[in-house]
Write a protein that holds these residues in place. Sequence first.
Motif, PDB file in Angstrom:
ATOM      1  N   ILE A 116     -14.686  -5.548  -1.339  1.00 48.39           N
ATOM      2  CA  ILE A 116     -13.467  -4.753  -1.522  1.00 48.39           C
ATOM      3  C   ILE A 116     -12.836  -4.418  -0.173  1.00 48.39           C
ATOM      4  CG2 ILE A 116     -12.632  -2.484  -2.274  1.00 48.39           C
ATOM      5  CD1 ILE A 116     -14.717  -2.751  -4.604  1.00 48.39           C
ATOM      6  N   ALA A 117     -13.672  -4.093   0.829  1.00 46.84           N
ATOM      7  CA  ALA A 117     -13.143  -3.757   2.159  1.00 46.84           C
ATOM      8  C   ALA A 117     -12.432  -4.947   2.792  1.00 46.84           C
ATOM      9  CB  ALA A 117     -14.283  -3.290   3.055  1.00 46.84           C
ATOM     10  N   ALA A 118     -12.904  -6.171   2.480  1.00 43.36           N
ATOM     11  CA  ALA A 118     -12.301  -7.371   3.057  1.00 43.36           C
ATOM     12  C   ALA A 118     -11.061  -7.818   2.301  1.00 43.36           C
ATOM     13  CB  ALA A 118     -13.328  -8.496   3.085  1.00 43.36           C
ATOM     14  N   SER A 119     -10.784  -7.210   1.151  1.00 41.40           N
ATOM     15  CA  SER A 119      -9.644  -7.609   0.324  1.00 41.40           C
ATOM     16  C   SER A 119      -8.481  -6.646   0.529  1.00 41.40           C
ATOM     17  CB  SER A 119     -10.034  -7.634  -1.160  1.00 41.40           C
ATOM     18  OG  SER A 119     -11.130  -8.484  -1.367  1.00 41.40           O
ATOM     19  N   GLN A 120      -7.319  -7.081   0.181  1.00 39.92           N
ATOM     20  CA  GLN A 120      -6.124  -6.256   0.278  1.00 39.92           C
ATOM     21  C   GLN A 120      -5.806  -5.708  -1.104  1.00 39.92           C
ATOM     22  OE1 GLN A 120      -3.059  -8.677   1.997  1.00 39.92           O
ATOM     23  NE2 GLN A 120      -3.827  -8.413   4.081  1.00 39.92           N
ATOM     24  N   SER A 121      -6.011  -4.409  -1.273  1.00 38.07           N
ATOM     25  CA  SER A 121      -5.693  -3.772  -2.549  1.00 38.07           C
ATOM     26  C   SER A 121      -4.619  -2.720  -2.317  1.00 38.07           C
ATOM     27  CB  SER A 121      -6.947  -3.131  -3.160  1.00 38.07           C
ATOM     28  OG  SER A 121      -7.524  -2.204  -2.261  1.00 38.07           O
ATOM     29  N   CYS A 122      -3.873  -2.445  -3.363  1.00 35.71           N
ATOM     30  CA  CYS A 122      -2.740  -1.530  -3.235  1.00 35.71           C
ATOM     31  C   CYS A 122      -3.148  -0.069  -3.273  1.00 35.71           C
ATOM     32  CB  CYS A 122      -1.731  -1.804  -4.344  1.00 35.71           C
ATOM     33  SG  CYS A 122      -1.046  -3.474  -4.288  1.00 35.71           S
ATOM     34  N   CYS A 123      -4.341   0.221  -3.779  1.00 38.31           N
ATOM     35  CA  CYS A 123      -4.779   1.610  -3.861  1.00 38.31           C
ATOM     36  C   CYS A 123      -6.253   1.693  -3.476  1.00 38.31           C
ATOM     37  CB  CYS A 123      -4.562   2.152  -5.277  1.00 38.31           C
ATOM     38  SG  CYS A 123      -5.718   1.491  -6.496  1.00 38.31           S
TER      39      CYS A 123
END
Length: 802
Positions: free
Chosen positions: A252-259
């Motif tokens: 999750i830290a390596a991914s780009q999430s909107c929230c």
Amino acid sequence: RHGQPREQESEEEAEEEIDSATSRWVTEAVAHARELMKERPRGAPEAASLLSSVLLRVPALWAELSQETLMAFASGDISGDRSHSGGSAFVPKNADLAAKTRRLLLASVAAVIAEKPPMASVALLCLLGEAEADEGRFIAAFQTLRRAQALARQSNTNGDRAEAALQGLRAAALQRWHFQMINDVPRGEQYGRAIEMAVAELLPQAPTGLLALDIGAGTGLLSLMCARLKGVREVHACEMNDALCAVAREVIAASQSCCPVTVHPVVSTSLQPREKFDLIFCEVFDAGLLGEHALPTLLHAKKALLKEGGILVPARATLFGQVVEAPGLLDRFSVRSPTGAALAGARLQNSERYTCETMWAVPHKKLTEAAKLVTLDFHQIEYLYSNLGNWIDPPIELSVCRTGEAHAFVFWWELELDAHGRCRIHTAPEGGSESWQQAVQPMAKAKLQEGQKVQLHLRLQADGMEVALQEASGQIASIEPTDVPELQLEEEELLRFNDAKHWQMVQTALQAAFQRLEKRSVQLVDISESLPLALLQSASSDSCVAGVRGNTEKEVMKALLAAHSIDNEKVFLLVASPQQVIQAALPVPYPLKEDGQSIASIVLCEDVVAASGALRSEALEDLALLWRSCAGKLQREVLVVPEAITLKLALIQSHELERRTRVVERPGGVDVSSVNALSVPEFLGLEESLLQLQWLSAEVEALTLPLGEPLLTALAALSATGDNGQPLLRVKLVASCAGKVHGIATKFSWAGASEPGHQLAGVTWPGLPPELEAGDAVFASVRYSPCRGLVAADSAADAESQ
């Protein structure tokens, strides 16, 4: 010397730069660290910190201080805990602050030291990898341990610690079925679509944004799908496996999430949020639907975690099933005829209520049409829960479409993820999701006639389903309890015990050994890991010694021996491990002969090759202990059965194998391929038909490994490496047709015996599979590692990715 590269400075030049004040500080710090080490383990953390500070200032002292620094970092295990990687934990309970401090210190030292001496540098990288794993940085830990493994090979030093840590890391972090689930694009897309529809429905009532919860988050795939949606202000994820939880955090830290996405290493039933959730999505279903306690989880989620008017995904589930005749499945339920004779005296059965099978690959005859069994509405879960344990009335009527014997009941399910049934996932034998197999429950072999009507009685439990078949006579066909001792076994043990060819091979090998020792008193020493059923073939021996796991196994074996007319007086059953049996029975016989009569021994290890197709490294270690402990002490002849093991290799192409061992898809556009770093390089226990594989080369005999006294010499040779760090044994494999090399099949068999029908095992290709044309050749390396046994790997790959 600002213009001169640091690596070109000599140690003398580096020492010249140290002023007198620094020199005094270094001397005092090292002296104090040495005093602290006298009080280890209590003083070890402070000593490690001091020595790290010294090395950061004066890296040239690494050669002198390396051993003391490594000892300081390795001596902090005062809690008895073990790290995720298999290394020792540094402080009690792996406190986050202490784990991070340790990791930062090790990382800073590793960044400045030269890789000399290499053995110390390998050990330092292993400690760093273990520290990263303790802190939950699994992917980083894997990369560090790979560096340690590569350096060990390049410098021809011992890399066993790095390899053992890698094995422990993979086992703790990610099980193989996760890759298959991530690669199941329809599953991911259906869940993603249902989540998107729920967000769109809820958003008008939540102007400040939605709060969502992912139960059973795994690697975080569904959490990331949700976090990318407009209107979601925060996502929380629950994952009870703390190692997998750490992997999800990294993904999750390596991914780009909107929230923001927050991962909690707890079961959802212990979660205490500040406010309830607008949306809860949950994927905690096994092949039998309820085996992972889905009902209690969903009940708690609806009552304690979901807001009034919130949405729960999935909405409902429907179970389907049918009765089948499948003689091959009977071997997975109980032991029918071990050693080629009918089993008497005890009942050996599967420890699980149902097994999981890919039914399209299992030969079977459908005796009834598929029938809808029950629909579970998760919006009415309180009602469902209040009726658990009750037989559903009326029973389900099944029409028999073919005459046969009812061996098993096969069942599967369909999930409706949204209330309108637009998003669905099903696990039917034909065309179902690739993430789940079908559940198979044994039945009582009732005779069914075409055209007959039978009734199926069904009741739900919190963790599964129970079924019983009522015949036309009105009698309930069930598996009757017996008045003999019962023992529950793993499926792999049942498969081997039911393998008539295997036991015929054991019997032939034992007879040959007894003939070689003719006219001598012979003691059979069975060091097999599981139940020593070979004792049922021991009529030719004067005495037998074997180990069992506990008193239950001991009583079962006694009952089996009595039922097969084996004299219990000459059989000595010890509650002991194989190594303890070796130490008890060799080099002197057990029990010790009072008249000093010399006897010969036959040491049997019938499960050295497991039913999964793997060579058991534990068995090799047991036999190595035998020859080490008996060196120069034996006053009698000792034969090992089997005498030797043969290894054959072949190149294979299997896109299905690739999908089971690494992430190759991006469901819903979400990329979680970083978890490929944790892919296990070996595969075992797979059916050839499931892999849909193509053999790209002929089988090549790589070696024959003696299990007698030459074993120690053979293992030493197989553990050695050349000047280039590569194993000494390299095997050329030539492609007979064009294709992609996804792996190397490893076929282990008893030397001189026909190959039994083991499941398929082997190693996956490191990195991207190469394309070969007919006639192209690659080389495989074969080496021995105590933690992995005999490993075949691509020797052309660089050492870091091998």
